[in-house]
Design a protein around this motif. Structure first.
Motif, PDB file in Angstrom:
ATOM      1  N   SER A 217       0.828  -1.207   0.000  1.00  0.00           N
ATOM      2  CA  SER A 217       0.000   0.000   0.000  1.00  0.00           C
ATOM      3  C   SER A 217       0.864   1.259   0.000  1.00  0.00           C
ATOM      4  O   SER A 217       0.509   2.260  -0.633  1.00  0.00           O
ATOM      5  CB  SER A 217      -0.921   0.013   1.227  1.00  0.00           C
TER       6      SER A 217
ATOM      7  N   GLU B   5       0.880   4.090  -2.860  1.00  0.00           N
ATOM      8  CA  GLU B   5       0.693   5.502  -2.520  1.00  0.00           C
ATOM      9  C   GLU B   5       1.779   6.363  -3.147  1.00  0.00           C
ATOM     10  O   GLU B   5       1.517   7.452  -3.673  1.00  0.00           O
ATOM     11  CB  GLU B   5       0.696   5.675  -1.001  1.00  0.00           C
TER      12      GLU B   5
ATOM     13  N   ARG C 103       1.049   6.657  -6.883  1.00  0.00           N
ATOM     14  CA  ARG C 103      -0.061   7.577  -7.169  1.00  0.00           C
ATOM     15  C   ARG C 103       0.373   9.026  -7.003  1.00  0.00           C
ATOM     16  O   ARG C 103      -0.111   9.913  -7.714  1.00  0.00           O
ATOM     17  CB  ARG C 103      -1.238   7.280  -6.236  1.00  0.00           C
ATOM     18  N   SER C 104       1.280   9.262  -6.053  1.00  0.00           N
ATOM     19  CA  SER C 104       1.748  10.632  -5.794  1.00  0.00           C
ATOM     20  C   SER C 104       2.926  11.007  -6.684  1.00  0.00           C
ATOM     21  O   SER C 104       3.447  12.127  -6.568  1.00  0.00           O
ATOM     22  CB  SER C 104       2.153  10.765  -4.321  1.00  0.00           C
TER      23      SER C 104
END
Length: 286
Positions: free
Chosen positions: A33, A37, A40-41
């Protein structure tokens, strides 16, 4: 023939093994996860590594605080944010905030919270203890009666040195409700040994319903009381609270008891919070 490129990934089982070896349990348990993250960033490799370290540190801090709170044996959850300073105007909030910074613990100093029952001494003691844990210090809480009982039993079992060593390890030792019951002479001498063991090595926070001038009665021996106070007050902060009991105030509001006649008891707001330094010795009066 062109040279084959090495794969840019690390097999999951190998990565897991390395995270276990490095004791990075926070990253290990959330690795997928956390990497999602980061993707995605659109984080760079350096930013991703920074995020992973931040999450690991946050998890370790959380677990350390959680464990330290359990080991402290606080009787209840009490925080400074919930203390009603308006109900106790004798207490200076700024000075309490200064104590909450825990510099006195780092310096091996002591805090004495004195005042009648119900004015918030235990609340402040627990709250300051929690702040100390947040700052990274180890804390142990005990009532005076329970602490003395431990010392007496250890002495009877010929394990006093072992118990004194254990009680000297926490950076802050909180002793609540000293003076509600007088101590036997032998118990007073054991308490003196504890104070001596921690002198200038570990901080103590003591709450009491007796002024220091009455500690000769508390310890059943003015000489022992003076020796204890000499060590406690050498590097210390003494906070004397004068005000109405929270519990009695609630009962008066409900009409269960009548307020005292005007002129009875000390005026609210007459307390002082003052640092005591430089080898002060208060001679107790019995």
């Amino acid at each position: 023939m062109p040279r084959a490129k090495k794969p840019s990934y690390v097999p999951t089982d190998r990565l897991d093994e390395m995270l276990v070896r490095l004791k990075l349990s926070g990253i290990r348990e959330q690795i997928d996860s956390l990497l999602d993250e980061a993707a995605r960033s659109d984080l760079s490799a350096r930013e991703t590594l920074t995020m992973l370290c931040e999450r690991e540190i946050a998890r370790k801090d959380h677990r350390r605080i959680e464990m330290a709170l359990k080991l402290a044996h606080f009787p209840a959850v009490k925080e400074l944010a919930n203390f009603d300073f308006e109900a106790q105007p004798s207490i200076d909030p700024k000075q309490i905030r200064d104590l909450a910074a825990s510099r006195w613990i780092a310096n091996g100093e002591n805090v004495l919270l004195l005042g009648p029952p119900g004015v918030g001494k235990t609340h402040l003691a627990v709250a300051l203890g929690r702040e100390a844990i947040m700052a990274g210090y180890t804390v142990q809480f005990s009532t005076a009666v329970a602490l003395v009982a431990m010392l007496v039993k250890a002495h009877s079992d010929k394990r006093l040195d072992e118990k004194l060593l254990a009680l000297s390890k926490p950076k802050l030792l909180i002793v609540d409700e000293l003076g509600y019951l007088p101590l036997e002479p032998d118990a007073a001498h054991l308490f003196f040994q504890l104070v001596s063991r921690r002198y200038e090595a570990g901080a103590m926070l003591i709450t009491s319903n007796r002024s220091v001038a009455e500690w000769g009665t508390v310890f059943a021996d003015p000489v022992v009381a003076t020796a204890i106070l000499d060590r406690l007050l050498h590097h210390s902060h003494v906070l004397t609270i004068r005000g109405d009991s929270y519990r009695l105030r609630a009962k008066r509001k409900s009409g269960l008891i009548k307020p005292p006649p005007a002129g009875d008891g000390p005026p609210v707001g007459s307390a002082s919070l003052r640092p005591v330094t430089g080898g002060t010795t208060n001679q107790p009066q019995s």
